[in-house]
Design a protein around this motif. Structure first.
Motif, PDB file in Angstrom:
ATOM      1  N   PRO A 553      23.236  34.899  46.873  1.00 41.05           N
ATOM      2  CA  PRO A 553      22.444  36.128  47.007  1.00 41.05           C
ATOM      3  C   PRO A 553      21.356  35.939  48.059  1.00 41.05           C
ATOM      4  O   PRO A 553      20.895  34.819  48.311  1.00 41.05           O
ATOM      5  N   ASP A 554      20.915  37.025  48.649  1.00 42.27           N
ATOM      6  CA  ASP A 554      19.880  36.936  49.677  1.00 42.27           C
ATOM      7  C   ASP A 554      18.501  37.270  49.102  1.00 42.27           C
ATOM      8  O   ASP A 554      17.664  37.879  49.766  1.00 42.27           O
ATOM      9  N   MET A 555      18.267  36.859  47.857  1.00 38.88           N
ATOM     10  CA  MET A 555      16.954  36.960  47.231  1.00 38.88           C
ATOM     11  C   MET A 555      16.666  35.647  46.511  1.00 38.88           C
ATOM     12  O   MET A 555      17.566  35.016  45.939  1.00 38.88           O
ATOM     13  N   GLU A 556      15.410  35.252  46.513  1.00 44.45           N
ATOM     14  CA  GLU A 556      15.041  33.925  46.021  1.00 44.45           C
ATOM     15  C   GLU A 556      15.348  33.729  44.536  1.00 44.45           C
ATOM     16  O   GLU A 556      15.960  32.730  44.142  1.00 44.45           O
ATOM     17  N   GLU A 557      14.921  34.658  43.691  1.00 47.60           N
ATOM     18  CA  GLU A 557      15.083  34.455  42.248  1.00 47.60           C
ATOM     19  C   GLU A 557      16.551  34.446  41.824  1.00 47.60           C
ATOM     20  O   GLU A 557      16.960  33.585  41.037  1.00 47.60           O
ATOM     21  N   PRO A 558      17.387  35.392  42.290  1.00 54.27           N
ATOM     22  CA  PRO A 558      18.813  35.299  41.950  1.00 54.27           C
ATOM     23  C   PRO A 558      19.462  34.004  42.452  1.00 54.27           C
ATOM     24  O   PRO A 558      20.335  33.444  41.783  1.00 54.27           O
ATOM     25  N   GLN A 559      19.015  33.511  43.618  1.00 59.02           N
ATOM     26  CA  GLN A 559      19.509  32.219  44.097  1.00 59.02           C
ATOM     27  C   GLN A 559      19.155  31.115  43.103  1.00 59.02           C
ATOM     28  O   GLN A 559      19.969  30.245  42.805  1.00 59.02           O
ATOM     29  N   ARG A 560      17.926  31.176  42.609  1.00 59.04           N
ATOM     30  CA  ARG A 560      17.486  30.159  41.651  1.00 59.04           C
ATOM     31  C   ARG A 560      18.276  30.255  40.353  1.00 59.04           C
ATOM     32  O   ARG A 560      18.648  29.220  39.771  1.00 59.04           O
ATOM     33  N   LEU A 561      18.559  31.464  39.890  1.00 58.66           N
ATOM     34  CA  LEU A 561      19.361  31.626  38.673  1.00 58.66           C
ATOM     35  C   LEU A 561      20.745  31.006  38.856  1.00 58.66           C
ATOM     36  O   LEU A 561      21.263  30.341  37.947  1.00 58.66           O
ATOM     37  N   LEU A 562      21.333  31.209  40.014  1.00 57.72           N
ATOM     38  CA  LEU A 562      22.650  30.641  40.272  1.00 57.72           C
ATOM     39  C   LEU A 562      22.581  29.118  40.322  1.00 57.72           C
ATOM     40  O   LEU A 562      23.459  28.428  39.786  1.00 57.72           O
ATOM     41  N   ALA A 563      21.530  28.584  40.915  1.00 62.94           N
ATOM     42  CA  ALA A 563      21.363  27.125  40.962  1.00 62.94           C
ATOM     43  C   ALA A 563      21.178  26.554  39.557  1.00 62.94           C
ATOM     44  O   ALA A 563      21.724  25.488  39.220  1.00 62.94           O
ATOM     45  N   LEU A 564      20.410  27.259  38.717  1.00 59.24           N
ATOM     46  CA  LEU A 564      20.188  26.789  37.343  1.00 59.24           C
ATOM     47  C   LEU A 564      21.479  26.834  36.536  1.00 59.24           C
ATOM     48  O   LEU A 564      21.734  25.945  35.707  1.00 59.24           O
ATOM     49  N   TYR A 565      22.285  27.863  36.754  1.00 59.30           N
ATOM     50  CA  TYR A 565      23.577  27.929  36.072  1.00 59.30           C
ATOM     51  C   TYR A 565      24.438  26.727  36.453  1.00 59.30           C
ATOM     52  O   TYR A 565      25.072  26.109  35.586  1.00 59.30           O
ATOM     53  N   LYS A 566      24.451  26.382  37.724  1.00 62.92           N
ATOM     54  CA  LYS A 566      25.229  25.217  38.164  1.00 62.92           C
ATOM     55  C   LYS A 566      24.647  23.921  37.587  1.00 62.92           C
ATOM     56  O   LYS A 566      25.388  23.004  37.244  1.00 62.92           O
ATOM     57  N   GLU A 567      23.310  23.862  37.467  1.00 63.99           N
ATOM     58  CA  GLU A 567      22.689  22.687  36.828  1.00 63.99           C
ATOM     59  C   GLU A 567      23.153  22.573  35.382  1.00 63.99           C
ATOM     60  O   GLU A 567      23.428  21.472  34.889  1.00 63.99           O
ATOM     61  N   TRP A 568      23.210  23.715  34.694  1.00 60.22           N
ATOM     62  CA  TRP A 568      23.686  23.694  33.308  1.00 60.22           C
ATOM     63  C   TRP A 568      25.113  23.167  33.234  1.00 60.22           C
ATOM     64  O   TRP A 568      25.431  22.356  32.358  1.00 60.22           O
ATOM     65  N   ARG A 569      25.968  23.615  34.121  1.00 60.26           N
ATOM     66  CA  ARG A 569      27.369  23.190  34.110  1.00 60.26           C
ATOM     67  C   ARG A 569      27.510  21.678  34.301  1.00 60.26           C
ATOM     68  O   ARG A 569      28.440  21.070  33.766  1.00 60.26           O
ATOM     69  N   HIS A 570      26.608  21.075  35.068  1.00 60.03           N
ATOM     70  CA  HIS A 570      26.724  19.654  35.366  1.00 60.03           C
ATOM     71  C   HIS A 570      25.781  18.795  34.530  1.00 60.03           C
ATOM     72  O   HIS A 570      25.679  17.589  34.755  1.00 60.03           O
ATOM     73  N   ALA A 571      25.111  19.402  33.558  1.00 56.64           N
ATOM     74  CA  ALA A 571      24.138  18.662  32.752  1.00 56.64           C
ATOM     75  C   ALA A 571      24.820  17.580  31.920  1.00 56.64           C
ATOM     76  O   ALA A 571      25.917  17.770  31.401  1.00 56.64           O
ATOM     77  N   ASP A 572      24.131  16.444  31.795  1.00 58.07           N
ATOM     78  CA  ASP A 572      24.661  15.319  31.013  1.00 58.07           C
ATOM     79  C   ASP A 572      24.137  15.302  29.590  1.00 58.07           C
ATOM     80  O   ASP A 572      24.650  14.556  28.745  1.00 58.07           O
ATOM     81  N   SER A 573      23.124  16.094  29.295  1.00 56.99           N
ATOM     82  CA  SER A 573      22.520  16.040  27.962  1.00 56.99           C
ATOM     83  C   SER A 573      22.148  17.443  27.501  1.00 56.99           C
ATOM     84  O   SER A 573      22.015  18.386  28.303  1.00 56.99           O
ATOM     85  N   ILE A 574      21.951  17.556  26.204  1.00 56.49           N
ATOM     86  CA  ILE A 574      21.553  18.837  25.634  1.00 56.49           C
ATOM     87  C   ILE A 574      20.146  19.206  26.099  1.00 56.49           C
ATOM     88  O   ILE A 574      19.824  20.392  26.265  1.00 56.49           O
ATOM     89  N   GLU A 575      19.302  18.204  26.368  1.00 57.41           N
ATOM     90  CA  GLU A 575      17.945  18.476  26.853  1.00 57.41           C
ATOM     91  C   GLU A 575      17.982  19.128  28.237  1.00 57.41           C
ATOM     92  O   GLU A 575      17.224  20.063  28.516  1.00 57.41           O
ATOM     93  N   GLN A 576      18.878  18.635  29.094  1.00 54.62           N
ATOM     94  CA  GLN A 576      18.997  19.228  30.424  1.00 54.62           C
ATOM     95  C   GLN A 576      19.525  20.659  30.336  1.00 54.62           C
ATOM     96  O   GLN A 576      19.080  21.539  31.082  1.00 54.62           O
TER      97      GLN A 576
END
Length: 650
Positions: A553-576
């Motif tokens: 997306p060409d907006m900062e916050e939606p970009q961040r949401l997408l990055a966080l979703y990808k972080e969730w997908r690759h998380a190694d722990s429930i805390e992450q």
């Protein structure tokens, strides 16, 4: 019975191995033949029950151990009402036979599978039940998984866009292996935490097919002349083998009576029709502790009626189990009907983030409206100008929870500040935000003027399927007039409605709020980030993600949401995972991408007085309950001996 929202430990065990499944050998059970099938067994049309159920069936011990469930008796038919013929697919939702499924504690458990193991969320090994059969008696084996993967998902003619998205991890397909006739394995280089969730979904990911049936329609298996003849005689738009194969492979539409299934009831009625009969699956894999093969009910009948008439027909006693198409506004009428007809009205609760939500379209084509809608001050102003307390009192008798479109209190991720964010009724602040945007001029009606000279009149696209929605929009219209914004509603058919939003022709749309208000850290936050065209606030960004993940997306916050979703997908722990979820929810609350109204609205559920094992109270939701599905309608049974007729009620 434990609370339906007891989420402690949800899915954590399933990341490593399957939770213990209720299983036993058929030899150790006193298997009982359903009376409805006796004639077919005696004539040789069906084998005896010991040869029909798996040698290790799923034994539903809850029917004997629960305080609220009881072993049932065979027989009977119940009636449901649906608004469209295609809604017979709800029998797949309600039937809820899944490879893995949510149990009564909302934990993932082997169901069609005998067991499964998961290593590091990367390697998934599935073990099938020995002796398990399709509804036509053919064995359910690893070949059915191989056929789907190799002959369908990886076949460019049948799947030109490749395998299902939930089987891709950063664009990578899994390594698929058949370990033996009853064992398959899927392996990815990186974690795929959404795989099991997709298999357990209300509309599940089907990674298997009845290969013995579908091969007759596949170019790699069928005799060319026979296949050509089938294509020529088929009522299909795309006159080739792929069109025929796709038409005959309606796992979820559930409208091909010839297609073998693993669901508890099987369709018997050809399209087109307004009266559909589903009969018990003689090879269903579940039994109760007394050896009765489930389901208890012999038959489910679905009648098609106008969705607007379904409340009246239900109140007239024409349905034995009904939740769909009923609203809280029907409650008084339905209660009055209990004096004339033998049914009860129970009140379940909905769990979406908001019963009705507004979706400003950040991808609208209108060059004047688009920068305005993308400015968070505008979205906040619209949210602050909604009188949620009035909506609650006028439409929901004060029984709903007011606030933004976010998770509900039963979710362990819930925070009260998310629900309160920009959700108070404050016309002064709303007007100040719009003034701050430079929208200070008004016409003689008091409507603000856009920068291009047009009055600020917002057309809200609607599928026009709910009177509640209409009533809420009328109340919003009145309060928005106080900030100089006029609301118009444009109802259309659902397909037209969605296409207008997808194409950017809509400024704003109305639809229910977030799907799963009960999310836990283990559940996917995909619907909170721009990951799908179906997301009404940013459909074009969602489509980009689905087709080209390199186009953010060409907006900062939606970009961040997408990055966080990808972080969730690759998380190694429930805390992450929890950390990713917390930031996602915080951004969504602050940015107001969807404007919520109220949630936890009561849902009328009409139940025939003779129908047993239907919960008195529960959550009525798509995910994770599949509406009635997680409560296992194959457990429902008719207490015919104690039933009463409409005449006796009167």
């Amino acid at each position: 019975m434990k609370p339906i929202f007891a989420f402690a430990g949800l899915l954590i065990l399933s990341l490593f191995s399957s939770l213990p499944a209720f299983a036993a050998t058929a030899e150790g059970l006193n298997l009982q033949e359903p009376p409805a099938l006796l004639e077919q067994v005696q004539s040789g049309e069906l084998p005896p029950i010991a040869e029909r159920v798996p040698s290790a069936p799923f034994v539903d011990q809850l029917l004997s151990s629960s305080d609220t469930l009881e072993p049932g008796r065979y027989g009977g038919s119940i009636r449901l009402l649906m608004g469209k013929a295609k809604d017979i697919r709800q029998l797949v939702v309600y039937g809820y036979a899944r490879l893995v499924a949510f149990n009564e504690n909302v934990e993932l458990q082997a169901d069609l599978l005998e067991s499964f193991e998961v290593k590091q969320q990367r390697e998934f090994t599935f073990h099938l039940r020995p002796g398990h059969r399709w509804s036509d008696g053919a064995p359910f084996t690893a070949e059915d998984f191989r056929y789907f993967w190799e002959e369908m998902a990886m076949n460019e003619e049948l799947s030109p866009f490749g395998p299902p998205a939930s089987m891709l991890v950063d664009g990578e397909v899994p390594k698929f292996e058949v370990l033996d006739p009853l064992t398959v394995r899927y392996t990815w280089s990186n974690p795929n935490p959404e795989f099991l969730l997709a298999l357990a979904g209300a509309s599940p990911l089907f990674i298997y097919r009845p290969s013995h049936y579908l091969k007759q329609f596949h170019v790699n298996y069928a005799e060319p002349y026979k296949l050509a003849e089938l294509v020529a005689n088929a009522n299909i738009k795309k006159k080739n083998w792929t069109g025929l194969h796709q038409r005959m492979d309606h796992q979820y539409p559930f409208d091909n009576p010839e297609l073998p299934t693993l669901q508890p009831w099987i369709p018997t009625t050809e399209m087109p029709s307004e009266h559909f009969i589903f009969k018990r699956n003689p090879y269903y894999h579940r039994v109760d502790a007394k050896g009765h093969q489930l389901p208890y009910l012999d038959e489910i009948v679905i009648d098609i009626a106008s969705s607007k008439l379904i409340p009246a027909k239900t109140g007239a006693g024409e349905a034995d189990l009904q939740g769909r198409y009923l609203e809280m506004s029907n409650y008084t009428f339905l209660r009055e009907g209990t004096a004339r007809n033998p049914y009860d009205v129970r009140l379940w609760s909905t769990s979406r983030g908001s019963r009705v939500a507004l979706y400003p379209n950040l991808n609208t084509n209108d060059d004047t409206w688009r920068p305005l809608i993308r400015d968070v001050r505008f979205r906040r102003a619209l949210s602050l100008a909604i009188n949620r307390h009035e909506i609650n009192q006028v439409i929901y008798f004060g029984l709903a929870l007011e606030g933004a479109d976010t998770l509900i209190p039963e979710s362990p991720l819930y925070r009260e500040e998310y629900r309160k964010a920009w959700a108070g009724f404050d016309l002064k602040q709303a007007n100040a935000l719009l003034d701050e945007l430079g929208l200070t001029e008004r016409d003689d009606r008091g409507i603000r003027i856009l920068p291009d000279g047009r009055p600020m009149e917002i057309i809200i696209q609607s599928a026009g399927e709910s009177t509640e929605e209409t009533d809420i929009l009328e109340l919003i219209h009145d309060s928005w007039m106080d900030i100089g914004v006029k609301l118009h509603v444009k109802p259309t058919e659902r397909e037209i409605f969605r296409n207008r939003v997808f194409a950017g022709d809509a400024l704003m749309s109305v639809w229910p709020g977030i799907e799963n208000g009960l999310a836990t850290a283990d559940m996917s936050p995909a619907e909170f980030a721009p990951t799908s065209q179906q997301q009404l606030c940013w459909p074009k960004w969602g489509k980009h993600y689905e087709t080209d993940q390199e186009s953010p997306p060409d907006m900062e916050e939606p970009q961040r949401l997408l990055a966080l979703y990808k972080e969730w997908r690759h998380a190694d722990s429930i805390e992450q995972k929890r950390a990713a979820w917390d930031e996602i929810l915080s951004i969504r609350a602050d940015q107001v991408y969807s404007i919520g109204t109220v949630t936890q609205v009561k849902q009328p559920i009409v139940v025939n007085k003779a129908l047993r094992n239907v919960p008195d109270t529960a959550l009525w939701n798509w995910e994770p309950n599949a509406f009635f599905g997680r409560f296992r309608p194959e457990r429902f049974w008719l207490d015919v001996d104690n039933s009463i007729t409409s005449a006796e009620v009167q």
